[in-house]
Design a protein around this motif. Sequence first.
Motif, PDB file in Angstrom:
ATOM      1  N   MET A  79      75.755 -50.488  32.624  1.00 12.22           N
ATOM      2  CA  MET A  79      74.724 -51.239  33.347  1.00 12.22           C
ATOM      3  C   MET A  79      74.799 -52.712  32.946  1.00 12.22           C
ATOM      4  N   ARG A  80      74.776 -53.606  33.927  1.00 11.94           N
ATOM      5  CA  ARG A  80      74.807 -55.037  33.648  1.00 11.94           C
ATOM      6  C   ARG A  80      73.546 -55.456  32.895  1.00 11.94           C
ATOM      7  N   SER A  81      73.690 -56.561  32.120  1.00 16.22           N
ATOM      8  CA  SER A  81      72.577 -56.999  31.275  1.00 16.22           C
ATOM      9  C   SER A  81      71.311 -57.249  32.073  1.00 16.22           C
ATOM     10  N   GLU A  82      71.451 -57.913  33.245  1.00 12.11           N
ATOM     11  CA  GLU A  82      70.255 -58.241  34.025  1.00 12.11           C
ATOM     12  C   GLU A  82      69.508 -56.974  34.436  1.00 12.11           C
ATOM     13  N   ALA A  83      70.247 -55.970  34.893  1.00 16.93           N
ATOM     14  CA  ALA A  83      69.607 -54.718  35.306  1.00 16.93           C
ATOM     15  C   ALA A  83      69.001 -54.005  34.108  1.00 16.93           C
ATOM     16  N   ARG A  84      69.719 -54.025  32.989  1.00  8.77           N
ATOM     17  CA  ARG A  84      69.215 -53.376  31.782  1.00  8.77           C
ATOM     18  C   ARG A  84      67.935 -54.058  31.307  1.00  8.77           C
ATOM     19  N   PHE A  85      67.938 -55.372  31.306  1.00  9.07           N
ATOM     20  CA  PHE A  85      66.744 -56.093  30.865  1.00  9.07           C
ATOM     21  C   PHE A  85      65.577 -55.852  31.813  1.00  9.07           C
ATOM     22  N   GLY A  86      65.866 -55.781  33.104  1.00  6.51           N
ATOM     23  CA  GLY A  86      64.808 -55.486  34.058  1.00  6.51           C
ATOM     24  C   GLY A  86      64.200 -54.119  33.826  1.00  6.51           C
ATOM     25  N   ALA A  87      65.051 -53.130  33.534  1.00  7.38           N
ATOM     26  CA  ALA A  87      64.549 -51.782  33.264  1.00  7.38           C
ATOM     27  C   ALA A  87      63.726 -51.750  31.986  1.00  7.38           C
ATOM     28  N   TRP A  88      64.201 -52.463  30.952  1.00 10.56           N
ATOM     29  CA  TRP A  88      63.445 -52.503  29.687  1.00 10.56           C
ATOM     30  C   TRP A  88      62.125 -53.245  29.849  1.00 10.56           C
ATOM     31  N   ALA A  89      62.136 -54.345  30.599  1.00 11.61           N
ATOM     32  CA  ALA A  89      60.884 -55.083  30.830  1.00 11.61           C
ATOM     33  C   ALA A  89      59.873 -54.195  31.555  1.00 11.61           C
ATOM     34  N   ALA A  90      60.356 -53.406  32.513  1.00  7.31           N
ATOM     35  CA  ALA A  90      59.465 -52.483  33.223  1.00  7.31           C
ATOM     36  C   ALA A  90      58.923 -51.415  32.276  1.00  7.31           C
ATOM     37  N   ARG A  91      59.768 -50.920  31.360  1.00  3.30           N
ATOM     38  CA  ARG A  91      59.295 -49.950  30.365  1.00  3.30           C
ATOM     39  C   ARG A  91      58.202 -50.568  29.496  1.00  3.30           C
ATOM     40  N   ALA A  92      58.432 -51.807  29.054  1.00  2.67           N
ATOM     41  CA  ALA A  92      57.449 -52.483  28.209  1.00  2.67           C
ATOM     42  C   ALA A  92      56.136 -52.694  28.958  1.00  2.67           C
ATOM     43  N   GLU A  93      56.242 -53.094  30.238  1.00  2.12           N
ATOM     44  CA  GLU A  93      55.034 -53.302  31.037  1.00  2.12           C
ATOM     45  C   GLU A  93      54.249 -51.998  31.178  1.00  2.12           C
ATOM     46  N   ALA A  94      54.962 -50.899  31.417  1.00  6.00           N
ATOM     47  CA  ALA A  94      54.291 -49.604  31.540  1.00  6.00           C
ATOM     48  C   ALA A  94      53.651 -49.190  30.216  1.00  6.00           C
ATOM     49  N   ALA A  95      54.334 -49.452  29.105  1.00 10.39           N
ATOM     50  CA  ALA A  95      53.773 -49.118  27.796  1.00 10.39           C
ATOM     51  C   ALA A  95      52.535 -49.953  27.500  1.00 10.39           C
ATOM     52  N   LEU A  96      52.556 -51.224  27.890  1.00  7.47           N
ATOM     53  CA  LEU A  96      51.386 -52.083  27.700  1.00  7.47           C
ATOM     54  C   LEU A  96      50.223 -51.603  28.572  1.00  7.47           C
ATOM     55  N   GLU A  97      50.535 -51.230  29.797  1.00  7.23           N
ATOM     56  CA  GLU A  97      49.502 -50.706  30.704  1.00  7.23           C
ATOM     57  C   GLU A  97      48.845 -49.470  30.110  1.00  7.23           C
ATOM     58  N   ARG A  98      49.640 -48.589  29.506  1.00  3.46           N
ATOM     59  CA  ARG A  98      49.084 -47.382  28.882  1.00  3.46           C
ATOM     60  C   ARG A  98      48.233 -47.728  27.663  1.00  3.46           C
ATOM     61  N   ALA A  99      48.654 -48.737  26.917  1.00  7.00           N
ATOM     62  CA  ALA A  99      47.981 -49.064  25.661  1.00  7.00           C
ATOM     63  C   ALA A  99      46.664 -49.812  25.868  1.00  7.00           C
ATOM     64  N   LEU A 100      46.617 -50.667  26.876  1.00 11.21           N
ATOM     65  CA  LEU A 100      45.446 -51.522  27.066  1.00 11.21           C
ATOM     66  C   LEU A 100      44.288 -50.732  27.674  1.00 11.21           C
ATOM     67  N   PRO A 101      43.074 -51.039  27.247  1.00  9.64           N
ATOM     68  CA  PRO A 101      41.917 -50.376  27.862  1.00  9.64           C
ATOM     69  C   PRO A 101      41.732 -50.827  29.302  1.00  9.64           C
ATOM     70  N   ALA A 102      41.205 -49.941  30.122  1.00 13.59           N
ATOM     71  CA  ALA A 102      40.935 -50.284  31.522  1.00 13.59           C
ATOM     72  C   ALA A 102      39.846 -51.337  31.601  1.00 13.59           C
ATOM     73  N   ASP A 103      39.971 -52.222  32.584  1.00 13.36           N
ATOM     74  CA  ASP A 103      38.947 -53.266  32.715  1.00 13.36           C
ATOM     75  C   ASP A 103      37.664 -52.751  33.348  1.00 13.36           C
ATOM     76  N   THR A 104      37.641 -51.474  33.687  1.00 12.45           N
ATOM     77  CA  THR A 104      36.397 -50.847  34.159  1.00 12.45           C
ATOM     78  C   THR A 104      35.613 -50.209  33.010  1.00 12.45           C
ATOM     79  N   ALA A 105      36.260 -50.127  31.834  1.00  6.74           N
ATOM     80  CA  ALA A 105      35.586 -49.534  30.673  1.00  6.74           C
ATOM     81  C   ALA A 105      34.832 -50.625  29.920  1.00  6.74           C
ATOM     82  N   PRO A 106      33.616 -50.341  29.471  1.00  2.65           N
ATOM     83  CA  PRO A 106      32.865 -51.365  28.744  1.00  2.65           C
ATOM     84  C   PRO A 106      33.454 -51.613  27.355  1.00  2.65           C
ATOM     85  N   PRO A 107      33.391 -52.846  26.876  1.00  2.00           N
ATOM     86  CA  PRO A 107      32.906 -54.055  27.552  1.00  2.00           C
ATOM     87  C   PRO A 107      33.950 -54.605  28.527  1.00  2.00           C
ATOM     88  N   GLN A 108      33.599 -54.592  29.797  1.00  2.00           N
ATOM     89  CA  GLN A 108      34.565 -54.898  30.848  1.00  2.00           C
ATOM     90  C   GLN A 108      35.150 -56.305  30.725  1.00  2.00           C
TER      91      GLN A 108
END
Length: 290
Positions: A1-30
């Motif tokens: 896999m070319r570096s650009e594609a690999r980095f894009g896939a890893w960045a997407a993994r990191a974004e998904a991991a951050l999304e899972r880790a962060l509290p929802a903005d609907t949960a108090p304190p919003q």
Amino acid sequence: MRSEARFGAWAARAEAALERALPADTAPPQRLHAAMRHATLGGGKRLRPLLVYAAGAALDADEAALDFPAAAVELIHAYSLVHDDLPAMDDDALRRGKPTVHVAYDEATAILAGDALQTLAFSVVADTPVADAVRVELLRTLAAGAAGMCSGQALDLAATGRTQPLDELQRMHALKTGALIRAAVRLGALVGGADAALLARLDRFAADLGLAFQIRDDLLDIEGSAEQLGKTAGKDAAQAKSTYPALLGMDESRRRLHRLGDAMRDTLAPLGERAAALAALGELAIHRDR
């Protein structure tokens, strides 16, 4: 896999991991949770998570295990940016192309968001599915990176308005910029089971990468626009901060940048193709335009 594609896939993994880790903005304190998400999601170069994945890839580490330190190091980076932008520090209004947290919300919320992001980072890295002894090293590494970054910021604030000698400037940036970059590489290598000799080699690479990243940042602050950088350009000169171009001139700064590139390539050469992603990130740090 070319570096650009690999980095894009890893960045997407990191974004998904951050999304899972962060509290929802609907949960108090919003408001707090919305500010944390504003600071973290949907922007940035994601260099530090990419370094976690690239170092882990050099040792065939499980990407699912790397998701935890990749998210954790980005949470630390995000908290540092929130606090760095505050009026008491750099007093900036633009970050990653959008209003800084204290502008979008308020100063008190920004301080609390930064605090919460930092503590969340340690919770996330503590959940990494590795042996207990490795998990302790991950926690120690993340803490050392965060502490070094804070020390560098303190030195930066103390030096504002005066000319620093070059060796002092380099020590400051080895902490402010370099400490978390070195931590990111080490986190990935630890998950992959690196021995002491390989950890030392990767630390040399990461130290040169951190300095190269900072020199390029200093050059871009002069050459770039706010639209290009996603943050206010020309802040260093406006605040009378010492920079590599200010001390060495533009041409010598570029020469030093390229010498660091040579050093990074030499350090990684014995690792061969397995270090290809790390090498590509080194090149990216030297040639980036934002």
